[in-house]
Design an enzyme around this catalytic site. Structure first.
Site, mmCIF file in Angstrom:
data_model
loop_
_atom_site.group_PDB
_atom_site.id
_atom_site.type_symbol
_atom_site.label_atom_id
_atom_site.label_comp_id
_atom_site.label_asym_id
_atom_site.label_seq_id
_atom_site.Cartn_x
_atom_site.Cartn_y
_atom_site.Cartn_z
ATOM 1 N N GLY A 639 0.827 -1.191 0.000
ATOM 2 C CA GLY A 639 0.000 0.000 0.000
ATOM 3 C C GLY A 639 0.860 1.239 0.000
ATOM 4 O O GLY A 639 2.056 1.198 0.299
ATOM 5 N N GLY A 641 0.483 5.935 0.152
ATOM 6 C CA GLY A 641 -0.352 7.110 0.290
ATOM 7 C C GLY A 641 0.519 8.323 0.513
ATOM 8 O O GLY A 641 1.746 8.269 0.369
ATOM 9 N N GLY A 642 -0.093 9.430 0.864
ATOM 10 C CA GLY A 642 0.648 10.651 1.063
ATOM 11 C C GLY A 642 1.644 10.570 2.203
ATOM 12 O O GLY A 642 2.603 11.332 2.257
ATOM 13 N N TYR A 643 1.419 9.645 3.124
ATOM 14 C CA TYR A 643 2.314 9.490 4.272
ATOM 15 C C TYR A 643 3.548 8.678 3.930
ATOM 16 O O TYR A 643 4.550 8.716 4.633
ATOM 17 C CB TYR A 643 1.563 8.769 5.406
ATOM 18 C CG TYR A 643 0.945 7.468 4.949
ATOM 19 C CD1 TYR A 643 -0.386 7.454 4.493
ATOM 20 C CD2 TYR A 643 1.663 6.287 4.914
ATOM 21 C CE1 TYR A 643 -0.955 6.287 4.030
ATOM 22 C CE2 TYR A 643 1.097 5.116 4.458
ATOM 23 C CZ TYR A 643 -0.215 5.121 4.015
ATOM 24 O OH TYR A 643 -0.776 3.964 3.552
ATOM 25 N N GLY A 644 3.490 7.834 2.919
ATOM 26 C CA GLY A 644 4.593 6.948 2.596
ATOM 27 C C GLY A 644 4.069 5.620 2.095
ATOM 28 O O GLY A 644 3.026 5.559 1.435
ATOM 29 N N LYS A 645 4.774 4.541 2.435
ATOM 30 C CA LYS A 645 4.404 3.214 1.946
ATOM 31 C C LYS A 645 4.138 2.255 3.099
ATOM 32 O O LYS A 645 4.589 2.474 4.211
ATOM 33 C CB LYS A 645 5.525 2.654 1.061
ATOM 34 C CG LYS A 645 5.744 3.442 -0.222
ATOM 35 C CD LYS A 645 6.824 2.819 -1.082
ATOM 36 C CE LYS A 645 6.994 3.597 -2.393
ATOM 37 N NZ LYS A 645 8.041 2.997 -3.257
ATOM 38 N N VAL A 646 3.404 1.174 2.766
ATOM 39 C CA VAL A 646 3.106 0.127 3.741
ATOM 40 C C VAL A 646 3.665 -1.193 3.201
ATOM 41 O O VAL A 646 3.492 -1.516 2.018
ATOM 42 C CB VAL A 646 1.587 -0.001 3.986
ATOM 43 C CG1 VAL A 646 1.303 -1.102 5.001
ATOM 44 C CG2 VAL A 646 1.011 1.312 4.471
ATOM 45 N N LYS A 660 3.910 0.562 8.397
ATOM 46 C CA LYS A 660 3.725 1.826 7.698
ATOM 47 C C LYS A 660 4.980 2.678 7.889
ATOM 48 O O LYS A 660 5.356 2.997 9.009
ATOM 49 C CB LYS A 660 2.486 2.557 8.222
ATOM 50 C CG LYS A 660 2.188 3.849 7.464
ATOM 51 C CD LYS A 660 0.775 4.358 7.705
ATOM 52 C CE LYS A 660 0.616 4.985 9.070
ATOM 53 N NZ LYS A 660 -0.705 5.648 9.219
ATOM 54 N N ASP A 756 -11.624 11.119 11.243
ATOM 55 C CA ASP A 756 -11.369 10.752 9.851
ATOM 56 C C ASP A 756 -12.026 9.415 9.497
ATOM 57 O O ASP A 756 -11.399 8.518 8.943
ATOM 58 C CB ASP A 756 -9.862 10.686 9.591
ATOM 59 C CG ASP A 756 -9.530 10.796 8.101
ATOM 60 O OD1 ASP A 756 -10.395 11.275 7.339
ATOM 61 O OD2 ASP A 756 -8.415 10.418 7.710
#
Length: 955
Positions: A639, A641-646, A660, A756
Site C-alpha cells: 500500500g 499514500g501521502g504518508y509513505g508506503k506500507v 507503515k 477521519d
C-alpha cells in the site's frame, strides 16, 4: 496526628532506605487515615508504599493514587474525611461492603478528578452532601442500595458529564429538584442517560421542567415512591426513552397523549396509581414489549383495538382498569406474547384463544370478569388459563376444569447445568462449577429492574445471559472459569432476581485483585446485558478467601510507630545527606528514563511533536523491521499514500504484520505519529485495529500494525477485493465499525474523537469483521472538553461535518456525521462526492417514504442484492440521514446508532452478536492473495485547513 506528620517526613527523606518508596506522601497519609477507620483491609496492605508494593485495590500513576477498588472485601467502619486528600483519585469503588456505615463525608467534594463514584450495597446513611455537585468530571454516580435519607441534592444538576445516576433503593424524601435562577436541578443533566430513583420516599409532583427534548435519557425509573399529581406531558418529548417506570406512586389525572410519540420505549409501567381519564392510546409505541397499566381508574372502555397491533408485546397487564367487551382472538396471535393478565375487569362473551396463537404464550389470567364460555382446541393445551370467578366456571361440570382453579405459583428451579460433565463432590467450603471443578465462587444477586419478558420458564433467556456474561468477563481477561445462574424469581417490586456464582480459573479461589476486578465490571455497569433484561444492578456477597491469613491492624500500627521513632532518631543525620541523596536520585532517574523510554532522544523541534506517553506498545529496532520486510523490498509493498508506503512483514513467529513507513515530507508529521502511538497503545477493542509496535530510529518513523488480509471497505465496495458485499455483510460491517466508534466515544478514558471516518479507514479481517483504523488525526477530549473542543479543522472531503467546518468546534457528533456518510456509501458504493454530486444531498432529494426502498433503487449498489429481500433497508436509510443531520444536536450518539443497527439486524433475521460469515467463493479467493490490502490508500486527500473545501455540505 504527630505520628502522621512524621510518617510524611520519613517518606520524603528516607526514600530508598525504606522500601524504595514511590507513593506520594500525602496520598499515603490519606490511605493511613482510611486504614485507621477500616477493618478487614487486604492482607498485603503493609509497609508505607501502596504504589510501589502493589497494594490490592490501589491503582497508581506517577506515584499518585488514582483508583481504589475494594468491592466485596467485608470492609467495616466508616468513610473518613481523609478520602478528600486523594486529589488525583479518579475511581472510588467500595461497593458490596455492608459493614461500611456512617455518612458520606463533605470532603468527597474535594475529589475533583473523580469520574466513577461507586458505593453500591453498602450501609451508608444520612444525607447526601451538597458538595457532591463539585465533582465536575463525574460520569458514574451509583449510591443505590444504601440508607441515604434527606433530599436529593440539587447540586447534582451541576454534573454535566454524568452518564449514570443511580440513587435508588434508599430513603430519600422530598421533591424532585429542578433548576431555578442560579440554583441547579436535575433538568440540567442533558447528557445523562439513566435516572434511577426507584424505591425511595420521594413526594410532591413531578415537575414538568424535569424533562425536555434536549435530554438523552433512556431509563427513567421513579417506581415505588410517593409522588403525586400528573405525569407531565414533557415526558413525551424525550424521544430517546426506552424504559419508563412510574408504577406504585399516587399519580392522578389522565395519561398524556403525547406518550404515544415515544417510539423507542420497550417497557412502560404505570400501574398502582390513581390515573383517570380515557384509556391511553399507545399505538405509536411499536417497540413496546412490556405494558402494565394495572390498578388505575380509567374510564370504562371496550378492550382497546390498538393493542393487538403492537406486535412486539410480550407482556400485557391491565388488571383492574375497567376494560370491558370481548377479547379479540387476534390478540393471542402476537408472535412474542407470553402473558396476558386482565383480572378484575368487565370482559364478557366467549374467550377464544384461537389455534394460531403464539407458541410463547404461557399465561392468560382473566379472574373476576364476565366470561361465559371458553373456546379452545380439544386435548391438552400448554397455556395456563385462569377463569376463576367468571360465569363460565359456575356452569354444571365446570368445577373439574383446570381453568376454573388457581394453580399454585410455579417458581422456576432453573440452575445453569453442568457443561457435559459429572458434578464434582466438594467439601463444605467449595462448590462444583458448571465445568465440574471444586472451588470457592464469588456470589451475589443480579437484579433486573425492567425485563422485557414475563415468563420465567424460557430457560434460553438465562442461558444466553450466562453466555454473554462469560464473554464479557473473558473480553476483560478476568480470571473466570465459568459462571452459574440460578433461582430466577420476581419480587414485590416486579424486579427479576437471579443468584450469580462466578468460579475462578487457574485455582480454587480468587485473589483479591480478581474479586475487585469482577466487582468493578458489575458495579460500573461495564458489563451490558441484552435489552431483553433491561437495566440491572448487582449486590455482591462478601468473598471469603479461605486459607488467606489476615493481618493484625494493631501490629501494623506498632510497626509504623517503631519506624517513626527510628526515623526521628536518624532525622538530623538524613538532613545532612539530603543534598547528596537528591543528586544521586536525579542521576538514577535520568538513567532509568534513558533505558525505559526509546523516545528519550526524540527532538520535538524536528519532529513536530513531544515525547509520546507510551502504554504498552512494543519498540522495534530499524534493523529488525528491515529483516522482517526483506529490506523493505518492492515485493513486500502492499500500500501507499501521502504518508509513505506500507509493507508486509513476517515476524520470527511466522505472523504477518503491516509496517507503515513515513517518507520525508509526508503529510503525517511527528504530532500525528505520536498521536497514533499513544492512542492505539491504550485503546483495545475487537473493532479497532491493533498497534503491535513502532520504530523511531535514524530519522525514520514507522508504525507496526496487525495484518488484516481483506483490504479496506472501499476495496470491497468497489469490487477490487473480489468479496461479494451483500446486504447481510454490509449490515455486519456497519455494526462493527459503529461499535468501534462507540467504544472511542463512550468507554475510552478520556473519550476520543476519530476525525477521519471513511471507507478507506474501515478494515476487514479474515472473517470480514470491521475494524476502525488510522488514528493520526484523532483527538482525545481532555478535562473540561466533554462538550466540544475548538481546534483546527481536519478530516477528509465529503465525510467532514459541516457544523465542525463552520464553527471549528469538534464534538463526538462530528464522527457521527462521517459515519452517516459511510452508511450511505455502504448502500450506494459511491464516493461521498462523485462527479460533483454530494451523496447526502442526493439521497435527501430522492427519498420518498411512500415508495418501495424509499425510491432509492436508482442509486443503490446492485451488488447489495436488488431483487432479494432487503429487510430493514428503509430503517438503515433513516438512521443514516439522522446521523447526517446538519445540526449535531439532531444526530444520535454512536451508542444509539449501535442499538438501532442491532435492531435492524434482528428485524432482518440476523444475529448482531455473530461473527461475519466466510463462506462465499469470492471471499475464499480474495483471502489467498495480497493484491489488495487495508493499508492501500489511492485517494489519500485530507483536509487540514488553509483552503476552502469543495462541496463541503449540500447547497
Amino acid at each position: 496526628m504527630g505520628v502522621r506528620v512524621l510518617v510524611i517526613l520519613l517518606v520524603f527523606l528516607l526514600g530508598e532506605s525504606i522500601g524504595d518508596a514511590a507513593t506520594n506522601p500525602y496520598d499515603f497519609s490519606a490511605i493511613k487515615g482510611l486504614m485507621s477507620d477500616w477493618q478487614n483491609t487486604p492482607p498485603n496492605w503493609v509497609g508505607i508504599d501502596p504504589c510501589g508494593n502493589g497494594w490490592d485495590g490501589i491503582g497508581c500513576k506517577n506515584s499518585r493514587i488514582t483508583s481504589i477498588t475494594l468491592s466485596s472485601m467485608g470492609l467495616t467502619g466508616s468513610l473518613p474525611g481523609d478520602i478528600g486528600q486523594l486529589s488525583e483519585l479518579q475511581i472510588l469503588d467500595l461497593s458490596y461492603n455492608k459493614g461500611l456505615t456512617g455518612s458520606l463525608p463533605l470532603q468527597i467534594g474535594n475529589l475533583v478528578k473523580l469520574t466513577n463514584l461507586l458505593l453500591v450495597g453498602c450501609g451508608l446513611y444520612g444525607p447526601i452532601p451538597d458538595s457532591i455537585g463539585s465533582l465536575q468530571n463525574l460520569v458514574f454516580l451509583s449510591l443505590n442500595s444504601n440508607g441515604f435519607s434527606g433530599l436529593i441534592p440539587p447540586t447534582v444538576g451541576n454534573l454535566s458529564r454524568l452518564y449514570w445516576l443511580d440513587l435508588a433503593d434508599n430513603q430519600l424524601t422530598g421533591s424532585i429538584p429542578v433548576s431555578s435562577g442560579s440554583n441547579p436541578g436535575l433538568d440540567m443533566l442533558l447528557h445523562t442517560k439513566h435516572f434511577h430513583f426507584g424505591q425511595n420516599r420521594l413526594s410532591g409532583t413531578i415537575p414538568s421542567q424535569l424533562f425536555s427534548s434536549e435530554m438523552h435519557l433512556i431509563h427513567v425509573l421513579f417506581d415505588n415512591n410517593q409522588l403525586t399529581g400528573s405525569i407531565p406531558s414533557t415526558l413525551g418529548l424525550v424521544q430517546s426513552l426506552e424504559v419508563v417506570r412510574f408504577d406504585t406512586n399516587f399519580l392522578s389525572s389522565a395519561v398524556p397523549g403525547n406518550l404515544n410519540n415515544l417510539t423507542s420505549v420497550q417497557e412502560l409501567l404505570l400501574s398502582n396509581n390513581r390515573l383517570t381519564g380515557p384509556f391511553p392510546n399507545l399505538a405509536g409505541m411499536n417497540a413496546l414489549n412490556y405494558l402494565d397499566l394495572s390498578n388505575n381508574s380509567f374510564d370504562a372502555t371496550d378492550f382497546p383495538a390498538w393493542i393487538p397491533t403492537v406486535q412486539s408485546l410480550t407482556t400485557l397487564t391491565l388488571e383492574h382498569t375497567q376494560v370491558q367487551g370481548v377479547l379479540p382472538v387476534i390478540l393471542f396471535s402476537i408472535f412474542s406474547l407470553q402473558s396476558v393478565v386482565l383480572k378484575n375487569n368487565n370482559l364478557n362473551g366467549t374467550l377464544d384463544i384461537g389455534t394460531s396463537r403464539s407458541n410463547q404464550l404461557q399465561l392468560i389470567d382473566l379472574q373476576t370478569n364476565l366470561i361465559d364460555s371458553f373456546k379452545h382446541s380439544t386435548g391438552v393445551y400448554s397455556v395456563v388459563v385462569i377463569l376463576v370467578d367468571n360465569p363460565v366456571c359456575q356452569e354444571t361440570g365446570a368445577a373439574g376444569q383446570s381453568y376454573c382453579t388457581v394453580p399454585q405459583t410455579n417458581t422456576s428451579s432453573y440452575s445453569t447445568p453442568p457443561n457435559s460433565c459429572i458434578p464434582a463432590v466438594c467439601n463444605s467450603n467449595q462448590t462444583s462449577s458448571p465445568n465440574c471443578k471444586c472451588s470457592h465462587p464469588y456470589t451475589g444477586t443480579l437484579v433486573f429492574r425492567a425485563p422485557s419478558f414475563s415468563g420465567l420458564g424460557n430457560l434460553t433467556y438465562f442461558e444466553k445471559l450466562a453466555s454473554s456474561m462469560m464473554i464479557s468477563f473473558q473480553s476483560y481477561q478476568l480470571p473466570v472459569d465459568s459462571i452459574s445462574l440460578s433461582d430466577p424469581r420476581k419480587d414485590s417490586y416486579n424486579y427479576l432476581k437471579l443468584n450469580l456464582a462466578v468460579f475462578p480459573s487457574g485455582g480454587v479461589r480468587f485473589n483479591w485483585t480478581g474479586i475487585n476486578s469482577i466487582g468493578f465490571v458489575l458495579s460500573n455497569q461495564t458489563y451490558k446485558p441484552s435489552q431483553l433484561f433491561g437495566p440491572f444492578y448487582f449486590l455482591g456477597d462478601q468473598y471469603m478467601n479461605f486459607d488467606v491469613p489476615t493481618t493484625s491492624k494493631k501490629s501494623s500500627n506498632i510497626g509504623v510507630i517503631i519506624g517513626a521513632a527510628a526515623g526521628g532518631f536518624v532525622l538530623l543525620l538524613l538532613l545532612a545527606l539530603v543534598g547528596v541523596y537528591a543528586f544521586r536520585q536525579k542521576k538514577r532517574a535520568e538513567k532509568a528514563t534513558e533505558q525505559s523510554n526509546p523516545f528519550v532522544n526524540w527532538d520535538p523541534n524536528k519532529s513536530d511533536g513531544s515525547i509520546p506517553q507510551l502504554k504498552g506498545a512494543r519498540w522495534f529496532s530499524l534493523q529488525e523491521l528491515k529483516k522482517y520486510t526483506n529490506n523493505f523490498s518492492d515485493a513486500n509493498e502492499i500500500g501507499s499514500g501521502g504518508y509513505g508506503k506500507v509493507y508486509r512483514g513476517t515476524l520470527p513467529t511466522g505472523n504477518f504484520v503491516a509496517i507503515k513507513r513515513a517518507q520525508q515530507g509526508s503529510m503525517q508529521g511527528g504530532v500525528e505519529f505520536k498521536n497514533e502511538i499513544e492512542l492505539l497503545s491504550r485503546v483495545h477493542h475487537k473493532n479497532l485495529v491493533s498497534l503491535v509496535g513502532f520504530c523511531l530510529e535514524q530519522g525514520e518513523k514507522l508504525l507496526v500494525y496487525e495484518f488484516l488480509p481483506n483490504g479496506t471497505l472501499k476495496d470491497s465496495l468497489s469490487g477490487k477485493s473480489g468479496i461479494r458485499m451483500d446486504w447481510a455483510r454490509r449490515l455486519k460491517v456497519a455494526i462493527g465499525a459503529a461499535r468501534g466508534l462507540a467504544y472511542l466515544h463512550e468507554l475510552a478514558n478520556p473519550p476520543i474523537i476519530h476525525r477521519d471516518i471513511k471507507s478507506t479507514n474501515i478494515l476487514l479481517d479474515d472473517h470480514l469483521n470491521a475494524k476502525v483504523a488510522d488514528f493520526g488525526l484523532s483527538k482525545p477530549m481532555g478535562d473540561g472538553e466533554r462538550g466540544h473542543v475548538t481546534t483546527q479543522v481536519k478530516g477528509t472531503m465529503g465525510y467532514l461535518d459541516p457544523e465542525y467546518y463552520m464553527t471549528q468546534q469538534l464534538t463526538e457528533k462530528s464522527d457521527v456525521y462521517s459515519f452517516g456518510v459511510l452508511m450511505l456509501e455502504l448502500l450506494t458504493a459511491r464516493r461521498p462526492i462523485e462527479r460533483g454530486r454530494y451523496i447526502v444531498r442526493e439521497v435527501r432529494v430522492l427519498i420518498n417514504k411512500d415508495k418501495d426502498l424509499y425510491n432509492l433503487q436508482g442509486i443503490l449498489d446492485p451488488a447489495i442484492g436488488l431483487g432479494t429481500s432487503l429487510k430493514g433497508l428503509e430503517r438503515f436509510v433513516e438512521l443514516a440521514m439522522r446521523c447526517a443531520e446538519e445540526s449535531g444536536a439532531d444526530r444520535p450518539t454512536m451508542g444509539e446508532v449501535v442499538k438501532e443497527i442491532e435492531n435492524i439486524m434482528v428485524f432482518a433475521g440476523l444475529n448482531p452478536k455473530a461473527e461475519s460469515a466466510t463462506t462465499s467463493a469470492s471471499y475464499e479467493e480474495a483471502s489467498k492473495g495480497y493484491a489488495t490490502h487495508p493499508y492501500r490508500n489511492e485517494d489519500f486527500f485530507e483536509y487540514s485547513g488553509g483552503f476552502p473545501p469543495s462541496r463541503i455540505e449540500p447547497q
